[in-house]
Design a protein around this motif. Structure first.
Motif, PDB file in Angstrom:
ATOM      1  N   ILE A   1      49.737  -9.308  -3.638  1.00 42.23           N
ATOM      2  CA  ILE A   1      48.370  -9.699  -4.009  1.00 42.23           C
ATOM      3  C   ILE A   1      47.358  -8.769  -3.322  1.00 42.23           C
ATOM      4  O   ILE A   1      46.342  -8.361  -3.917  1.00 42.23           O
ATOM      5  CB  ILE A   1      48.117 -11.166  -3.608  1.00 42.23           C
ATOM      6  N   GLY A   2      47.607  -8.401  -2.091  1.00 48.65           N
ATOM      7  CA  GLY A   2      46.688  -7.499  -1.397  1.00 48.65           C
ATOM      8  C   GLY A   2      46.668  -6.108  -2.048  1.00 48.65           C
ATOM      9  O   GLY A   2      45.587  -5.499  -2.178  1.00 48.65           O
ATOM     10  N   ASP A   3      47.841  -5.625  -2.491  1.00 52.58           N
ATOM     11  CA  ASP A   3      47.870  -4.319  -3.149  1.00 52.58           C
ATOM     12  C   ASP A   3      47.117  -4.361  -4.479  1.00 52.58           C
ATOM     13  O   ASP A   3      46.405  -3.414  -4.841  1.00 52.58           O
ATOM     14  CB  ASP A   3      49.324  -3.887  -3.385  1.00 52.58           C
ATOM     15  N   LEU A   4      47.267  -5.480  -5.208  1.00 52.90           N
ATOM     16  CA  LEU A   4      46.575  -5.609  -6.483  1.00 52.90           C
ATOM     17  C   LEU A   4      45.060  -5.609  -6.286  1.00 52.90           C
ATOM     18  O   LEU A   4      44.294  -4.987  -7.046  1.00 52.90           O
ATOM     19  CB  LEU A   4      47.021  -6.896  -7.179  1.00 52.90           C
ATOM     20  N   ILE A   5      44.616  -6.258  -5.268  1.00 57.08           N
ATOM     21  CA  ILE A   5      43.173  -6.297  -4.986  1.00 57.08           C
ATOM     22  C   ILE A   5      42.664  -4.897  -4.616  1.00 57.08           C
ATOM     23  O   ILE A   5      41.565  -4.487  -5.023  1.00 57.08           O
ATOM     24  CB  ILE A   5      42.890  -7.313  -3.872  1.00 57.08           C
ATOM     25  N   ASP A   6      43.472  -4.168  -3.869  1.00 62.06           N
ATOM     26  CA  ASP A   6      43.055  -2.816  -3.492  1.00 62.06           C
ATOM     27  C   ASP A   6      42.942  -1.900  -4.725  1.00 62.06           C
ATOM     28  O   ASP A   6      42.014  -1.077  -4.825  1.00 62.06           O
ATOM     29  CB  ASP A   6      44.045  -2.228  -2.487  1.00 62.06           C
ATOM     30  N   ASN A   7      43.890  -2.035  -5.666  1.00 62.18           N
ATOM     31  CA  ASN A   7      43.870  -1.177  -6.859  1.00 62.18           C
ATOM     32  C   ASN A   7      42.636  -1.493  -7.728  1.00 62.18           C
ATOM     33  O   ASN A   7      41.993  -0.601  -8.302  1.00 62.18           O
ATOM     34  CB  ASN A   7      45.153  -1.360  -7.671  1.00 62.18           C
TER      35      ASN A   7
END
Length: 579
Positions: free
Chosen positions: A570-576
């Motif tokens: 979820i954190g990676d998706l938010i960063d993208n």
């Protein structure tokens, strides 16, 4: 009933006298070796309990213990036998044989005077008892009809002399310091009344008075007071009763001589009375009648009377009661006397003494030179010596050091005869049944009385003090008109009461360290905390090894890793998205 020691039990009183009370008692168990008569359980005896003031006097207790063996060895058939002596706390008692008959005083009051023959025979037996006691060194000192008991045996009436040693016990400094003497005024000897040395002759004087009372019904000397009776003993001769035979009057007259050395001995008195009884009867032979008329030859004085200890009788004609003797004055002491004193001094120096001479006044002595003193120097004045270091203050009597010499023996005798008494305890006094008493709540101090409004002034008040003011009623203040403005009311400052000082706390007692210094866990002690940690570690190890905790830990770890991966995605998706 009252126990006396551990061997006797008082039942009922039989009579009371000047020195104590006589009780009928029973023996509960056999007496030990300290008693003269062991006795048997259930045997009836007589116990004379001495008065409390005698038992509380250490001198009486000392005499009681010291004369124990003397009283126990008097075993004459005309003497009431003393079986045992008891010391129990504040009680002194003499255990004696019980004589059921009356005493001679009561018998004389109920039946009237005796005949001369009967009186002679009864007094002769009393004289036999006195002879036995005098030979043993014991003097009765209180011989009277009340101390002679009558009993019946195969030979008829037999008198029994009792109360031996009672007068001796009562004659102590603690009881005679009030100018009292030992004995009864109607029967006391002249030397006892005057305080002179006493010997066994005082008993012969008492026997003569008792013989006089037996034949006449009354004592020879009577008066309104004891002092009047004593004066008659010292200065008057008895009157002869009417109808009294001459031989018997001769015996009475010899017994009542004022000088003790002129009285007969007890043995001579008994022999003379039996001779008189055989010579004055109606069937007497001429030889017996002649012997009775010459009875004076049998009344020989006692050459060796038994002395009474502690009365100054140390021998015939000597003792503590010797009269004061005038010593001859020395010539050197009279050298400084002038005038008429010089002639008296010369007469004294020559060995003469004139009792009718004129009283001379001695000159004042001082350190200066006297007119007639040889060498020119007179006598030095009296000087006050300094007090002894460590001694009592000047003017106070010296107190004896240490306890009484007989206190230890008295305490041992009391402890030996002390008996444990079992009795029910009052429930209110039993500490196990008594209800705890609540302490009353401390009462608050009453509020201070304040003076009425308008009586106090601010400048007169002081902290902790308030001047006493007297309340006087005043007229109510006059009401002002409404148009005028009211003045503000001034409030008086409130007076504070001084706080009572706090009581200082008592100092804490130091705690005693126990043998085990370990504290209880959970009380904040470092050792307690470490002890709890060790217990928790042991519990964790046991749970890890004996339960499914490892599997639960693995499953929890995998769940935590899966959850961590989800949050990472979820954190990676938010960063993208943000990029």
């Amino acid at each position: 009933m009252r126990p006396v020691g551990s061997k006797y039990l008082l039942e009922e009183p039989l009579g009371r006298g000047a020195t104590g009370t006589v009780w009928r008692a029973s023996q509960r168990e056999t007496a030990g070796a300290e008693a003269a008569v062991a006795g048997q359980p259930g045997e009836t005896v007589a116990i004379k309990v001495l008065k409390e003031e005698l038992a509380n006097d250490p001198d009486v207790v000392m005499r009681f213990l010291r004369e124990r063996s003397v009283l126990l060895r008097l075993t004459h058939h005309n003497i009431v036998r003393t079986r045992d002596l008891v010391v129990e706390g504040d009680l002194l008692a003499l255990v004696m044989d019980l004589i059921e008959g009356p005493d001679l005083h009561r018998y004389l009051r109920d039946n009237g005077p005796f005949s001369p023959i009967a009186a002679s025979l009864v007094t002769a037996q009393v004289a036999d008892a006195l002879a036995a006691s005098h030979a043993d060194g014991v003097v009765h000192r209180d011989l009277k009809p009340a101390n002679v008991l009558l009993t019946e045996d195969e030979n008829g009436m037999r008198p029994m002399l009792t109360d031996f040693g009672i007068a001796r016990l009562a004659d102590s400094p603690g009881l005679t310091r009030t100018q009292e003497f030992v004995g009864t005024p109607a029967y006391v000897a002249p030397e006892s009344a005057e305080g002179r040395p006493q010997t066994s002759a005082v008993d012969i004087y008492g026997a003569g008075i008792m013989l006089y009372e037996l034949v006449s019904g009354r004592p020879p000397f009577n008066g309104d007071s004891a002092l009047a009776v004593l004066h008659q003993h010292l200065a008057q001769d008895p009157e002869r009763p009417a109808g009294l035979p001459d031989p018997l009057w001769t015996v009475i007259e010899h017994c009542l001589r004022k000088q003790p050395e002129e009285r007969p001995s007890a043995i001579s008195l008994a022999r003379a009375l039996r001779t008189v009884a055989g010579g004055i009867s109606a069937h007497a032979t001429p030889e017996a009648a002649g012997a009775a008329m010459g009875v004076a030859a049998l009344l020989a004085p006692d050459l060796a009377p038994a002395p009474v200890p502690e009365t100054g009788a140390h021998g015939p004609g000597g003792g503590e009661a010797d009269p004061t003797q005038v010593l001859p004055n020395r010539g050197a002491a009279a050298a400084g006397v002038a005038g008429a004193a010089a002639g008296a001094a010369a007469a004294n120096a020559a060995g003469g003494y004139d009792p009718s001479a004129e009283t001379n006044v001695m000159p004042h002595t001082s350190g200066q030179q006297g007119p007639g003193a040889p060498g020119g120097q007179g006598s030095d004045p009296t000087q006050v010596m300094p007090p002894v270091p460590g001694g009592p203050p000047q003017g106070e009597p010296q107190q004896p050091e240490g306890p009484h010499p007989w206190e230890s023996q008295m305490r041992a005798a009391r402890d030996r005869n002390e008996q444990t008494q079992v009795q029910p305890v009052d429930p209110g006094l039993d500490p196990l049944r008594r209800r705890p008493q609540r302490r009353p709540a401390p009462q608050a101090p009453p509020p201070p009385q304040q003076a009425p409004y308008g009586q106090q002034q601010y400048g007169q008040q002081q902290y902790g003090q308030q001047p006493a003011q007297r309340y006087e009623p005043q007229a109510p203040p006059r009401r002002e008109p409404r148009q005028q403005q009211r003045e503000p009311r001034q409030r008086e400052p409130r007076q504070r009461e001084p706080r009572p000082p706090r009581e200082p706390r008592p100092p804490r007692e130091p705690r005693q360290r126990s043998a085990n210094p370990m504290r209880i866990p959970g009380l904040g002690c470092l050792k307690g905390c470490l002890f709890i940690i060790v217990i928790l570690v042991v519990i964790i190890v046991l749970v890890w090894n004996f339960t499914d905790a490892p599997r639960w830990w693995a499953e929890g770890q995998s769940f935590w890793e899966a959850t961590k991966d989800v949050f990472n995605k979820i954190g990676d998706l938010i960063d993208n998205v943000s990029n």
